[in-house]
Write a protein that holds these residues in place. Sequence first.
Motif, PDB file in Angstrom:
ATOM      1  N   GLY A 107       0.815  -1.214   0.000  1.00  0.00           N
ATOM      2  CA  GLY A 107       0.000   0.000   0.000  1.00  0.00           C
ATOM      3  C   GLY A 107       0.844   1.257   0.000  1.00  0.00           C
ATOM      4  N   PHE A 151      -3.465  -1.916   4.787  1.00  0.00           N
ATOM      5  CA  PHE A 151      -3.136  -1.699   3.376  1.00  0.00           C
ATOM      6  C   PHE A 151      -3.506  -0.289   2.931  1.00  0.00           C
ATOM      7  N   PHE A 152      -4.768   0.065   3.121  1.00  0.00           N
ATOM      8  CA  PHE A 152      -5.238   1.337   2.572  1.00  0.00           C
ATOM      9  C   PHE A 152      -4.971   2.515   3.504  1.00  0.00           C
ATOM     10  N   VAL A 207      -1.455   2.907   1.717  1.00  0.00           N
ATOM     11  CA  VAL A 207      -1.753   3.788   0.581  1.00  0.00           C
ATOM     12  C   VAL A 207      -1.840   5.248   1.024  1.00  0.00           C
TER      13      VAL A 207
END
Length: 144
Positions: free
Chosen positions: A25, A82-83, A87
Amino acid sequence: MDRLRRARRPSPTDQWPVIGAVSVGGALGAAARYGASLTWPTAPGAFPWTTVGINVLGCAVIGVFMVVITDAWSAHRLVRPFFGTGVLGGFTTFSTYVVDIQLLVKQHRAGAALAYLVLTALSALAAVWLAAALTRRVIGWRTR
């Protein structure tokens, strides 16, 4: 009691999926940030509006994301690392923010550096709050 504490503590091998999710991410977020800086470059000596925009946008998305995964959607355990951490952590660029402030000060533009410092911090906080509040309102309308 010690057995219960040991049983709840995740082993280092349990963390590899999380580390992988954050890493992938983060790479995606950093690539998106780099793409934005190429698309909207800041001229040398100019006010760093691109960095302000990236940070405000990223914080607004964090506000939406956190409400969605806590109030409306039961997400897989790797979605948040992850996000949220990966990210969006890679996309928002508060390290560049600090370097930009240093550069403005070195250029004897202390007023611009102070304005940038305050504008970014307040705008980012306002973006998180406003996006979260609007998302809660939208979710509330949909559940009525």
